[in-house]
Scaffold this motif. Structure first.
Motif, PDB file in Angstrom:
ATOM      1  N   GLU A  24     -11.781  -3.479   2.410  1.00  0.00           N
ATOM      2  CA  GLU A  24     -11.136  -2.891   1.243  1.00  0.00           C
ATOM      3  C   GLU A  24     -10.577  -1.515   1.545  1.00  0.00           C
ATOM      4  O   GLU A  24     -11.212  -0.727   2.253  1.00  0.00           O
ATOM      5  CB  GLU A  24     -12.160  -2.732   0.112  1.00  0.00           C
ATOM      6  CG  GLU A  24     -11.997  -3.797  -0.937  1.00  0.00           C
ATOM      7  CD  GLU A  24     -13.074  -3.730  -2.008  1.00  0.00           C
ATOM      8  OE1 GLU A  24     -13.312  -4.782  -2.582  1.00  0.00           O
ATOM      9  OE2 GLU A  24     -13.644  -2.645  -2.256  1.00  0.00           O
ATOM     10  N   ALA A  25      -9.424  -1.216   0.989  1.00  0.00           N
ATOM     11  CA  ALA A  25      -8.885   0.150   1.072  1.00  0.00           C
ATOM     12  C   ALA A  25      -8.797   0.687  -0.342  1.00  0.00           C
ATOM     13  O   ALA A  25      -8.264   0.019  -1.238  1.00  0.00           O
ATOM     14  CB  ALA A  25      -7.514   0.143   1.737  1.00  0.00           C
ATOM     15  N   MET A  43       0.843  -1.212   0.000  1.00  0.00           N
ATOM     16  CA  MET A  43       0.000   0.000   0.000  1.00  0.00           C
ATOM     17  C   MET A  43       0.875   1.258   0.000  1.00  0.00           C
ATOM     18  O   MET A  43       0.546   2.247  -0.677  1.00  0.00           O
ATOM     19  CB  MET A  43      -0.924   0.001   1.222  1.00  0.00           C
ATOM     20  CG  MET A  43      -1.982   1.079   1.117  1.00  0.00           C
ATOM     21  SD  MET A  43      -3.040   1.198   2.545  1.00  0.00           S
ATOM     22  CE  MET A  43      -3.929  -0.325   2.545  1.00  0.00           C
ATOM     23  N   CYS A  48      -3.220   2.711   7.727  1.00  0.00           N
ATOM     24  CA  CYS A  48      -3.838   3.730   6.845  1.00  0.00           C
ATOM     25  C   CYS A  48      -3.854   5.113   7.477  1.00  0.00           C
ATOM     26  O   CYS A  48      -3.385   6.079   6.865  1.00  0.00           O
ATOM     27  CB  CYS A  48      -5.233   3.298   6.418  1.00  0.00           C
ATOM     28  SG  CYS A  48      -5.185   1.795   5.431  1.00  0.00           S
ATOM     29  N   PHE A 100      -5.763  -2.666   8.741  1.00  0.00           N
ATOM     30  CA  PHE A 100      -5.550  -1.419   8.003  1.00  0.00           C
ATOM     31  C   PHE A 100      -5.111  -0.298   8.946  1.00  0.00           C
ATOM     32  O   PHE A 100      -5.352   0.863   8.685  1.00  0.00           O
ATOM     33  CB  PHE A 100      -6.842  -1.012   7.279  1.00  0.00           C
ATOM     34  CG  PHE A 100      -7.117  -1.834   6.038  1.00  0.00           C
ATOM     35  CD1 PHE A 100      -6.106  -2.081   5.105  1.00  0.00           C
ATOM     36  CD2 PHE A 100      -8.388  -2.326   5.787  1.00  0.00           C
ATOM     37  CE1 PHE A 100      -6.359  -2.817   3.952  1.00  0.00           C
ATOM     38  CE2 PHE A 100      -8.657  -3.070   4.631  1.00  0.00           C
ATOM     39  CZ  PHE A 100      -7.631  -3.315   3.714  1.00  0.00           C
ATOM     40  N   VAL A 117      -7.085   3.302  -2.501  1.00  0.00           N
ATOM     41  CA  VAL A 117      -5.865   4.106  -2.376  1.00  0.00           C
ATOM     42  C   VAL A 117      -5.723   4.973  -3.622  1.00  0.00           C
ATOM     43  O   VAL A 117      -5.426   4.474  -4.710  1.00  0.00           O
ATOM     44  CB  VAL A 117      -4.632   3.180  -2.232  1.00  0.00           C
ATOM     45  CG1 VAL A 117      -3.378   4.010  -1.986  1.00  0.00           C
ATOM     46  CG2 VAL A 117      -4.834   2.164  -1.113  1.00  0.00           C
ATOM     47  N   ILE A 159      -6.410   7.715   1.350  1.00  0.00           N
ATOM     48  CA  ILE A 159      -6.899   6.330   1.474  1.00  0.00           C
ATOM     49  C   ILE A 159      -8.258   6.344   2.163  1.00  0.00           C
ATOM     50  O   ILE A 159      -8.450   7.020   3.175  1.00  0.00           O
ATOM     51  CB  ILE A 159      -5.924   5.475   2.331  1.00  0.00           C
ATOM     52  CG1 ILE A 159      -4.513   5.498   1.740  1.00  0.00           C
ATOM     53  CG2 ILE A 159      -6.416   4.031   2.474  1.00  0.00           C
ATOM     54  CD1 ILE A 159      -3.436   4.964   2.668  1.00  0.00           C
ATOM     55  N   THR A 160      -9.191   5.563   1.604  1.00  0.00           N
ATOM     56  CA  THR A 160     -10.481   5.372   2.277  1.00  0.00           C
ATOM     57  C   THR A 160     -10.632   3.887   2.556  1.00  0.00           C
ATOM     58  O   THR A 160     -10.483   3.066   1.646  1.00  0.00           O
ATOM     59  CB  THR A 160     -11.654   5.808   1.362  1.00  0.00           C
ATOM     60  OG1 THR A 160     -11.359   7.110   0.863  1.00  0.00           O
ATOM     61  CG2 THR A 160     -12.970   5.824   2.110  1.00  0.00           C
ATOM     62  N   VAL A 161     -10.930   3.558   3.814  1.00  0.00           N
ATOM     63  CA  VAL A 161     -11.117   2.141   4.159  1.00  0.00           C
ATOM     64  C   VAL A 161     -12.607   1.855   4.229  1.00  0.00           C
ATOM     65  O   VAL A 161     -13.356   2.575   4.897  1.00  0.00           O
ATOM     66  CB  VAL A 161     -10.443   1.813   5.517  1.00  0.00           C
ATOM     67  CG1 VAL A 161     -10.759   0.389   5.943  1.00  0.00           C
ATOM     68  CG2 VAL A 161      -8.934   2.029   5.436  1.00  0.00           C
ATOM     69  N   ARG A 162     -13.036   0.792   3.495  1.00  0.00           N
ATOM     70  CA  ARG A 162     -14.438   0.358   3.566  1.00  0.00           C
ATOM     71  C   ARG A 162     -14.438  -1.119   3.867  1.00  0.00           C
ATOM     72  O   ARG A 162     -14.184  -1.932   2.976  1.00  0.00           O
ATOM     73  CB  ARG A 162     -15.133   0.581   2.225  1.00  0.00           C
ATOM     74  CG  ARG A 162     -15.562   1.996   2.062  1.00  0.00           C
ATOM     75  CD  ARG A 162     -16.766   2.154   1.150  1.00  0.00           C
ATOM     76  NE  ARG A 162     -16.691   3.497   0.607  1.00  0.00           N
ATOM     77  CZ  ARG A 162     -16.375   3.790  -0.645  1.00  0.00           C
ATOM     78  NH1 ARG A 162     -16.183   2.827  -1.517  1.00  0.00           N
ATOM     79  NH2 ARG A 162     -16.284   5.037  -1.039  1.00  0.00           N
TER      80      ARG A 162
END
Ligand code: UD1
Length: 423
Positions: free
Chosen positions: A353-354, A313, A337, A334, A356, A347-350
């Motif tokens: 899933e990240a 990442m 992050c 994560f 990037v 970066i958005t973490v859902r």
């Protein structure tokens, strides 16, 4: 407590010798519990985790003798006890794997549950089910597992509902001295499993199929001693390969089993670095210009290792485009992050899933190491960043990376360790 300070934006140039694998070494250190003969491990990394395991083994009555830089001599003519206390097990989860060998040798064991850790709950239910299948009686009492097998362990068929490295290794360690045949189905196939089987087989164990999903273990009455060389650390190799790809430059990694990183090389190349594989070395080169975005999906070996997810990442965080990183092994991996975001990453973490979105540069910042591999991603990002990055809680790095500042410093990185007044 120490911190690592990195002045970034210097490309890496030089050679790094990869150490023996931490994840293999700490399991191999449990092997001498199964025999009254001496076991010598060579190509041993010197790490916080191997020291923790050494402390636990000494508590159990083993002699643990460091011979030179990378040889460890272990010998247990008798065990001093059958208990692994909380204070020693909590330092390192993998030390829970002494349960099976103590039980196999002494018919009883009392070992603290390892507890959770930052990257997820990490239960040990599969370990305990495997031992029960081998005939152990298991009770849980005040945070301890109390196991007994008065008539000795007996071979069994064990089918794992999902792949677990630790449970596969634990079942193997317990089954080598069991009466009759054990068959492990849906076993983990990691190179560290093969390394453990090779060591045990050299001592007279009868294990076939290690490295495949079905492992067969024909129990033997006793094991002899041996000298075994620990397999090179594929995660350390992958981390430095990604460091070179992230910071740029040209780094040759030596003492590498590059066949153990088959999932990584094409993805590093896709990101824009040049990868040249030789017999036991790998050359990574990356010039100027931003990396390409690359999606990854972690999975059990031979898939992309979860232990390199954070470092990958850090690389694609600088890409010219968006990458999707999916973590399938651990539910909470994560934590790097927010720290990368402090350095300018987008970066958005859902859930698992990240997303990037690559940025043109990282900017040095004070960041905090949260777990072993996450810390390595902050080092790699710091090497590429403009300005100074201060990484606190370095003890996480020391658990699994031997002389990281020396190895990177020899390649021209401006990296130093210093006391952290705030740590
Ligand atoms: C080992 C490695 C670690 C690596 C991981 C996956 C060592 C010391 N550590 O950890 O660096 O990230 O493999 O490649 O070798 N699980 C259960 N019940 C169990 C056992 C595991 O639910 O009894 C779950 C875990 O929470 C995790 C998944 O199974 O979600 C895989 O874990 P596992 O393969 O067992 O990892 P470790 O052996 O702990």
């Amino acid at each position: 407590m120490d911190k690592i300070v990195i002045e970034g934006s210097y490309p890496l140039r030089g050679e790094i010798r990869i150490s023996g694998a931490k994840n293999s070494a700490i399991k191999l250190m449990a092997v001498p519990l199964l025999t009254d003969r001496p076991v010598t491990l060579t190509n041993m990394p010197r790490l916080r985790d191997t020291r923790s395991m050494g402390g636990l083994l000494e508590h159990l009555g083993l002699s643990v003798e460091q011979d030179g830089d990378s040889t460890l001599k272990l010998h247990a003519p008798d065990l001093a006890g059958t208990e692994a206390p909380y204070d020693l097990v909590r330092k390192m989860r993998a030390s829970f794997n002494v349960l099976g060998p103590i039980l196999a040798r002494e018919g009883q064991a009392r070992v603290s549950l390892p507890g959770g850790c930052a990257i997820g709950a990490r239960p040990v239910d599969l370990h305990l089910k495997a031992l029960e299948a081998l005939g152990a009686k298991i009770e849980l009492e005040q945070g301890y597992v109390i196991a007994s097998a008065k008539g000795g362990l007996k071979g069994a068929e064990i089918s794992f509902p999902f792949v677990s490295v630790g449970a596969t290794e634990h079942a193997m360690l317990a089954a080598v001295l069991a009466k009759g045949e054990t068959v492990l189905m849906n076993a983990a196939r990691e190179p560290e499993i093969v390394d453990l089987a090779d060591c045990l087989n050299a001592m007279g164990a009868k294990i076939t199929g290690a490295g495949r999903s079905e492992v067969r273990i024909e129990g033997v009455a006793s094991l002899s001693g041996t000298t075994h060389s620990v397999v090179p650390d594929r995660i350390e190799a992958g981390t430095y390969a990604l460091a070179a790809a992230t910071a740029g430059g040209s780094v040759r990694l030596t003492n590498v089993r590059h066949d153990h990183l088959g999932a990584l090389w094409p993805l590093i190349a896709q990101a824009g670095a040049r990868v040249s594989l030789d017999d036991d070395s790998v050359l990574i080169e990356r010039g100027t210009g931003r990396p390409n975005p690359v999606d990854i999906d972690t999975s059990a070996y031979p898939g992309f290792p979860t232990d390199l997810q954070a470092q990958f990442m850090a690389l694609v965080g600088l890409a010219d485009g968006t990458s999707i990183i999916r973590e399938n092994i651990f539910e909470n991996r994560f934590m790097h992050c927010p720290e990368l975001i402090r350095m300018g990453a987008d970066i958005t973490v859902r859930g698992r899933e990240a997303i990037v979105r690559g940025v043109p540069e990282y900017v040095g910042a004070p960041v905090m190491a949260t777990d072993l591999r996450a810390s390595a991603s902050l080092v790699n990002a710091g090497l590429a960043a403009r300005g100074e990055t201060h990484i606190s809680r370095v003890y996480h790095l020391d658990r699994g990376f031997e002389h990281i500042e020396v190895k990177l410093g020899n390649c021209g990185a401006h990296i130093r360790r210093m006391p952290d007044e705030e740590g």
